[in-house]
Design a protein around this motif. Structure first.
Motif, PDB file in Angstrom:
ATOM      1  N   ASP A 162       0.836  -1.211   0.000  1.00  6.76           N
ATOM      2  CA  ASP A 162       0.000   0.000   0.000  1.00  6.76           C
ATOM      3  C   ASP A 162       0.869   1.259   0.000  1.00  6.76           C
ATOM      4  N   LEU A 163       1.902   1.267   0.826  1.00  4.87           N
ATOM      5  CA  LEU A 163       2.768   2.454   0.933  1.00  4.87           C
ATOM      6  C   LEU A 163       3.549   2.686  -0.360  1.00  4.87           C
ATOM      7  N   VAL A 164       4.012   1.593  -0.969  1.00  3.17           N
ATOM      8  CA  VAL A 164       4.737   1.714  -2.240  1.00  3.17           C
ATOM      9  C   VAL A 164       3.786   2.247  -3.317  1.00  3.17           C
ATOM     10  N   THR A 165       2.550   1.726  -3.324  1.00  2.00           N
ATOM     11  CA  THR A 165       1.562   2.175  -4.315  1.00  2.00           C
ATOM     12  C   THR A 165       1.255   3.666  -4.126  1.00  2.00           C
ATOM     13  N   ASP A 166       1.089   4.098  -2.874  1.00  3.17           N
ATOM     14  CA  ASP A 166       0.867   5.528  -2.589  1.00  3.17           C
ATOM     15  C   ASP A 166       2.043   6.366  -3.097  1.00  3.17           C
ATOM     16  N   ALA A 167       3.249   5.912  -2.797  1.00  2.00           N
ATOM     17  CA  ALA A 167       4.444   6.690  -3.172  1.00  2.00           C
ATOM     18  C   ALA A 167       4.559   6.802  -4.693  1.00  2.00           C
ATOM     19  N   ARG A 168       4.169   5.733  -5.397  1.00  4.32           N
ATOM     20  CA  ARG A 168       4.312   5.753  -6.865  1.00  4.32           C
ATOM     21  C   ARG A 168       3.395   6.772  -7.536  1.00  4.32           C
ATOM     22  N   ALA A 169       2.359   7.238  -6.827  1.00  2.00           N
ATOM     23  CA  ALA A 169       1.507   8.284  -7.405  1.00  2.00           C
ATOM     24  C   ALA A 169       2.340   9.542  -7.677  1.00  2.00           C
ATOM     25  N   HIS A 170       3.376   9.765  -6.857  1.00  2.00           N
ATOM     26  CA  HIS A 170       4.240  10.943  -7.030  1.00  2.00           C
ATOM     27  C   HIS A 170       5.643  10.569  -7.499  1.00  2.00           C
ATOM     28  N   ASN A 171       6.024   9.340  -7.272  1.00  4.57           N
ATOM     29  CA  ASN A 171       7.379   8.861  -7.604  1.00  4.57           C
ATOM     30  C   ASN A 171       7.215   7.566  -8.415  1.00  4.57           C
ATOM     31  N   PRO A 172       6.723   7.707  -9.683  1.00  2.00           N
ATOM     32  CA  PRO A 172       6.283   6.537 -10.440  1.00  2.00           C
ATOM     33  C   PRO A 172       7.374   5.510 -10.713  1.00  2.00           C
ATOM     34  N   ASP A 173       8.649   5.943 -10.685  1.00  2.00           N
ATOM     35  CA  ASP A 173       9.727   5.000 -11.013  1.00  2.00           C
ATOM     36  C   ASP A 173      10.291   4.284  -9.789  1.00  2.00           C
ATOM     37  N   LEU A 174       9.634   4.448  -8.639  1.00  3.81           N
ATOM     38  CA  LEU A 174      10.139   3.794  -7.421  1.00  3.81           C
ATOM     39  C   LEU A 174      10.187   2.278  -7.612  1.00  3.81           C
ATOM     40  N   LEU A 175      11.383   1.731  -7.458  1.00  3.74           N
ATOM     41  CA  LEU A 175      11.578   0.282  -7.559  1.00  3.74           C
ATOM     42  C   LEU A 175      11.454  -0.304  -6.155  1.00  3.74           C
ATOM     43  N   ALA A 176      10.700  -1.378  -6.010  1.00  2.00           N
ATOM     44  CA  ALA A 176      10.529  -2.008  -4.696  1.00  2.00           C
ATOM     45  C   ALA A 176      11.106  -3.415  -4.750  1.00  2.00           C
ATOM     46  N   SER A 177      12.106  -3.666  -3.920  1.00  2.00           N
ATOM     47  CA  SER A 177      12.841  -4.943  -3.945  1.00  2.00           C
ATOM     48  C   SER A 177      12.754  -5.613  -2.588  1.00  2.00           C
ATOM     49  N   ALA A 178      12.043  -6.723  -2.531  1.00  2.00           N
ATOM     50  CA  ALA A 178      11.958  -7.474  -1.270  1.00  2.00           C
ATOM     51  C   ALA A 178      13.016  -8.571  -1.259  1.00  2.00           C
ATOM     52  N   PHE A 179      13.589  -8.794  -0.096  1.00  2.00           N
ATOM     53  CA  PHE A 179      14.578  -9.873   0.040  1.00  2.00           C
ATOM     54  C   PHE A 179      14.448 -10.457   1.441  1.00  2.00           C
ATOM     55  N   ILE A 180      14.909 -11.696   1.585  1.00  2.00           N
ATOM     56  CA  ILE A 180      14.805 -12.350   2.890  1.00  2.00           C
ATOM     57  C   ILE A 180      16.064 -12.076   3.701  1.00  2.00           C
ATOM     58  N   ASN A 181      15.860 -11.596   4.909  1.00  2.00           N
ATOM     59  CA  ASN A 181      16.971 -11.431   5.850  1.00  2.00           C
ATOM     60  C   ASN A 181      16.727 -12.366   7.032  1.00  2.00           C
ATOM     61  N   GLY A 182      17.793 -12.974   7.506  1.00  2.00           N
ATOM     62  CA  GLY A 182      17.643 -13.930   8.614  1.00  2.00           C
ATOM     63  C   GLY A 182      17.104 -15.244   8.103  1.00  2.00           C
ATOM     64  N   ALA A 183      17.480 -15.585   6.859  1.00  2.00           N
ATOM     65  CA  ALA A 183      16.968 -16.809   6.236  1.00  2.00           C
ATOM     66  C   ALA A 183      17.437 -18.046   6.995  1.00  2.00           C
ATOM     67  N   ASP A 184      16.585 -19.034   7.040  1.00  2.00           N
ATOM     68  CA  ASP A 184      16.952 -20.316   7.629  1.00  2.00           C
ATOM     69  C   ASP A 184      17.995 -20.987   6.737  1.00  2.00           C
ATOM     70  N   ALA A 185      18.896 -21.717   7.372  1.00  2.00           N
ATOM     71  CA  ALA A 185      19.904 -22.439   6.593  1.00  2.00           C
ATOM     72  C   ALA A 185      19.225 -23.458   5.679  1.00  2.00           C
ATOM     73  N   GLN A 186      18.147 -24.034   6.164  1.00  2.00           N
ATOM     74  CA  GLN A 186      17.395 -24.969   5.325  1.00  2.00           C
ATOM     75  C   GLN A 186      15.916 -24.872   5.685  1.00  2.00           C
ATOM     76  N   GLY A 187      15.095 -25.568   4.932  1.00  2.00           N
ATOM     77  CA  GLY A 187      13.665 -25.533   5.228  1.00  2.00           C
ATOM     78  C   GLY A 187      12.891 -24.896   4.099  1.00  2.00           C
TER      79      GLY A 187
END
Ligand SMILES: Nc1ncnc2c1ncn2[C@@H]1O[C@H](COP(=O)(O)OP(=O)(O)OP(=O)(O)O)[C@@H](O)[C@H]1O
Ligand SMILES: [Mg+2]
Length: 214
Positions: A124-149
């Motif tokens: 929602d926040l990224v979508t709101d921001a893109r109304a004024h900053n249309p080129d905003l790139l949003a990159s999700a990544f996992i931090n604290g990943a389990d070694a396995q599973g």
């Protein structure tokens, strides 16, 4: 390049990754500004420890805790190769301002379903921001990943179904090197003994997001 580490969920590693990216880029020769937009001021406290121990941080630091973060960042960004913004783990004026000022928002996710549920708020926040900053790139990544599973893969599959956000498959594992180095005001590149896996993961994340690494 202006990049914000943000998530409305707390304790997912925003400050850990923001400080490690800022230091790694500085060690690679970039002129770096670290912006602390969190009233808890963790990045500033980290920087204070770092300066006391090393004599110099290696990057510049500024604090803004409200919507004036936007004007503050944009007035200084031209003097830097990289601006890294760390914000608090809740919806805030500073977080919204940071999303408007940034080219990219990096969203650390813990590898659990609670972290996925919280991501809807970030969408929602990224979508709101893109109304004024249309080129905003949003990159999700996992931090604290389990070694396995399976959790890492479930999360990845769920994020890949979200059109507003891209999943960056460069996962950061749960490693003592990140928490131990932070306690001494250091990045994983600097702390000893070296954790080569932690360093490799950080470099891969930087390459996949800001386009270069140490
Ligand atoms: N990859 C990791 N491996 C091990 N520990 C980590 C890792 N990432 C973060 N931590 C630890 O988890 C805790 C929370 O990290 P951090 O403070 O960076 O999160 P945050 O998202 O900035 O939190 P807040 O929302 O309170 O600002 C810290 O103790 C940190 O050392
Ligand atoms: Mg933080």
């Amino acid at each position: 390049m202006i990049v914000t580490l943000a998530n409305t969920k707390g304790g997912v590693g925003k400050t850990t990754i923001a400080t490690n990216i800022a230091i790694s880029a500085a060690l690679a020769g970039a002129h770096v500004l670290l912006v602390d937009g969190d009233p808890q001021a963790t990045a500033s406290l980290f920087s204070q420890v770092r300066e006391e121990d090393l004599g110099t941080k290696g990057y510049d630091l500024r604090q803004w805790h409200g919507e004036n973060l936007y004007d503050g960042v944009l007035s200084l960004a031209g003097s830097y190769d990289l601006v890294v913004i760390d914000v608090g783990g809740f919806d805030s004026a500073a977080m919204r301002a940071a999303l408007l000022a940034s080219k990219q928002v990096m969203i650390p996710l813990g590898p659990r379903s609670f972290d996925l549920w919280a991501l809807d708020r970030m969408v929602d926040l990224v979508t709101d921001a893109r109304a004024h900053n249309p080129d905003l790139l949003a990159s999700a990544f996992i931090n604290g990943a389990d070694a396995q599973g399976q959790d890492n893969y479930h999360l990845q599959a769920a994020v890949e179904k979200m059109p507003a956000i891209r999943f960056v498959p460069a996962m950061i594992g749960r490693r003592k090197a990140f928490s131990n180095s932070a306690a001494s005001g250091l990045s994983v590149l600097e702390s000893r003994p070296r954790d080569h896996r932690a360093i490799k993961e950080l470099m891969a994340l930087m390459t996949a997001t800001i386009g270069y690494a140490h």
